[in-house]
Design a protein around this motif. Structure first.
Motif, PDB file in Angstrom:
ATOM      1  N   MET A  74       0.840  -1.203   0.000  1.00 48.37           N
ATOM      2  CA  MET A  74       0.000   0.000   0.000  1.00 48.37           C
ATOM      3  C   MET A  74       0.867   1.241   0.000  1.00 48.37           C
ATOM      4  SD  MET A  74      -2.733  -1.378   2.816  1.00 48.37           S
ATOM      5  CE  MET A  74      -1.438  -2.204   3.735  1.00 48.37           C
ATOM      6  N   GLY A  75       0.217   2.362  -0.200  1.00 48.15           N
ATOM      7  CA  GLY A  75       0.938   3.632  -0.183  1.00 48.15           C
ATOM      8  C   GLY A  75       1.485   3.933   1.193  1.00 48.15           C
ATOM      9  N   SER A  76       2.233   5.034   1.269  1.00 48.88           N
ATOM     10  CA  SER A  76       2.884   5.450   2.516  1.00 48.88           C
ATOM     11  C   SER A  76       3.872   4.393   2.999  1.00 48.88           C
ATOM     12  CB  SER A  76       1.841   5.747   3.603  1.00 48.88           C
ATOM     13  OG  SER A  76       0.952   6.765   3.191  1.00 48.88           O
ATOM     14  N   ASP A  77       4.474   3.664   2.055  1.00 50.75           N
ATOM     15  CA  ASP A  77       5.486   2.638   2.366  1.00 50.75           C
ATOM     16  C   ASP A  77       4.964   1.545   3.292  1.00 50.75           C
ATOM     17  OD1 ASP A  77       7.714   3.704   0.887  1.00 50.75           O
ATOM     18  OD2 ASP A  77       7.805   5.318   2.373  1.00 50.75           O
ATOM     19  N   LYS A  78       3.691   1.182   3.147  1.00 48.51           N
ATOM     20  CA  LYS A  78       3.098   0.155   3.993  1.00 48.51           C
ATOM     21  C   LYS A  78       3.245  -1.216   3.318  1.00 48.51           C
ATOM     22  CE  LYS A  78      -0.356   3.134   6.168  1.00 48.51           C
ATOM     23  NZ  LYS A  78      -1.819   3.366   6.362  1.00 48.51           N
ATOM     24  N   THR A  79       3.894  -2.134   4.032  1.00 46.50           N
ATOM     25  CA  THR A  79       4.060  -3.489   3.531  1.00 46.50           C
ATOM     26  C   THR A  79       2.796  -4.299   3.788  1.00 46.50           C
ATOM     27  OG1 THR A  79       6.439  -3.435   3.959  1.00 46.50           O
ATOM     28  CG2 THR A  79       5.432  -5.603   3.716  1.00 46.50           C
ATOM     29  N   GLY A  80       2.394  -5.109   2.829  1.00 47.39           N
ATOM     30  CA  GLY A  80       1.207  -5.927   2.984  1.00 47.39           C
ATOM     31  C   GLY A  80       1.384  -6.996   4.056  1.00 47.39           C
ATOM     32  N   ALA A  81       0.289  -7.406   4.644  1.00 51.02           N
ATOM     33  CA  ALA A  81       0.337  -8.428   5.693  1.00 51.02           C
ATOM     34  C   ALA A  81       0.717  -9.789   5.104  1.00 51.02           C
ATOM     35  CB  ALA A  81      -1.005  -8.525   6.406  1.00 51.02           C
ATOM     36  N   LYS A  82       1.410 -10.571   5.888  1.00 51.40           N
ATOM     37  CA  LYS A  82       1.810 -11.921   5.472  1.00 51.40           C
ATOM     38  C   LYS A  82       0.599 -12.849   5.480  1.00 51.40           C
ATOM     39  CE  LYS A  82       4.941 -15.713   6.776  1.00 51.40           C
ATOM     40  NZ  LYS A  82       3.885 -16.748   6.763  1.00 51.40           N
ATOM     41  N   GLY A  83       0.529 -13.733   4.518  1.00 56.40           N
ATOM     42  CA  GLY A  83      -0.546 -14.717   4.493  1.00 56.40           C
ATOM     43  C   GLY A  83      -0.420 -15.702   5.646  1.00 56.40           C
ATOM     44  N   GLU A  84      -1.533 -16.163   6.169  1.00 66.14           N
ATOM     45  CA  GLU A  84      -1.510 -17.073   7.324  1.00 66.14           C
ATOM     46  C   GLU A  84      -1.013 -18.455   6.912  1.00 66.14           C
ATOM     47  OE1 GLU A  84      -4.586 -18.747  10.783  1.00 66.14           O
ATOM     48  OE2 GLU A  84      -5.273 -17.348   9.239  1.00 66.14           O
TER      49      GLU A  84
END
Length: 351
Positions: A74-84
């Motif tokens: 995502m924007g603002s340098d946000k890393t996506g959550a890891k898959g479970e």
């Protein structure tokens, strides 16, 4: 609970999340630059051995295991959550084989042992990772890397110290029920036992796990009868307890027939230490018993123990004999893995 010792399952790890193309846009900041975050890693698929399971029956109804995809950046340098991640729980003693049923991927022999079966895909990099002095406003981000997918076979091999082998109706289930608290089905017709049964006995302060498998008949190594399917369950045993029906016309022939099947099945069983036991002594005249014992000792070339599981006669001697092989095997493993003090010897206490 129904016993199932083999199952085929499909596993798929999650794909990595895609990187994000985004630029910083704030008031009074004319040239904010790229700030797209990386995608999250996809979920992985693990296999874990747990001690409270003894069958693969759950995999008859649940055969597909798919981990979740990683979240996109995502924007603002946000890393996506890891898959479970997914953790598949199997009984201790389960082998994991490739789809060809020949390639061994893992052997789950210790409680708590965990194996990575399918690794999740890595997340793609966002456009902030591609910023350089030459290209200060990249409009490119990586897609997520794909996960893995495969079909695998789960094959359970019971972990026991002693394997009971012999012809159908040799008294194996009766023997197990007398020396342990196991309660297998007992009847006077062949193939009463349809799946392995386990019991725990104590000999000289040592605990031994005894496995009873369906009776073997001639041609078992080629698939005749039921025994060939379950011979794998005694491959891990330290020793074999070979029970022979004393009421049979030719006890020596019965012994040779079973030994032939064990030798033809594989070299592992052929080389196992063996204790030969002549069962049902209470149903045979003493003169006939002496003759059959002598013939059997000539056929096997070793001492033959005479017992009666029903009358609980002679059990101590044969159990103590097989315990010598178990103790020796344990000491060998302990020397290799973790040396420990020898357990103090004691007196066998029947249950």
């Amino acid at each position: 609970m129904k016993f199932l010792d083999q199952a085929k399952i499909y596993v798929q790890s999650g794909n990595g999340g895609a990187g994000c193309v985004s630029f910083r846009r704030e008031k009074y900041i004319e040239f904010g630059g790229p700030n797209g975050g990386d995608g999250g890693k996809g979920g992985s698929v693990y296999v874990e051995a747990v001690p409270n399971l003894n069958t693969l029956i759950d995999f008859r109804y649940h055969q597909h295991f798919k981990a979740r995809k990683g979240q996109n950046g995502m924007g603002s340098d946000k890393t996506g959550a890891k898959g479970e991640d997914i953790v598949i729980k199997v009984p201790v003693g389960t082998e994991i084989l490739a789809d060809d049923q020949q390639t061994l991927l893992a052997d789950m022999v210790e409680p708590g042992q965990r194996f990575l079966l399918a690794k999740g895909g890595d997340g793609g990099r966002g456009n902030a990772q591609f910023k350089t002095a030459v290209n200060q406003a990249p409009r490119y981000a990586e897609p997520g890397w794909p996960g893995e997918e495969k079909w695998v076979w789960l094959r359970l091999k019971v972990i026991a110290d002693v394997g009971l082998v012999g012809m159908p109706n040799a008294g194996k289930s009766t023997f197990l029920s007398v020396v342990t608290k196991a309660r297998p089905k007992i009847a006077d017709y062949p193939f009463t036992t349809l799946h392995p049964n386990l019991g725990v006995a104590w000999v000289d302060n040592y605990e031994m796990v005894i496995a009873d498998i369906p009776g073997l008949i001639e041609g078992a190594h080629e698939g005749t009868g039921l025994g060939d399917r379950f011979l794998k369950h005694v491959e891990r045993c330290s020793a074999l307890l070979h029970l022979i029906d004393a009421t049979a016309e030719d006890a020596a022939a019965s012994y040779r027939a079973i030994r032939k099947e064990l030798d033809l099945y594989n070299d592992v069983l052929a080389q196992k230490p063996e204790v030969v036991v002549l069962n049902k002594a209470d149903a045979v005249e003493p003169e006939d018993m002496a003759r059959k014992k002598s013939e059997l000792e000539q056929a096997c070339g070793k001492k033959v123990f005479v017992i009666s599981a029903v009358a609980k006669q002679g059990l101590f001697d044969c159990l103590r004999e097989v315990n010598q092989y178990i103790t020796r095997d344990r000491k060998t493993k302990e020397t290799v893995l973790d040396p420990v003090e020898e357990a103090k010897s004691g007196v066998w206490s029947p249950l």
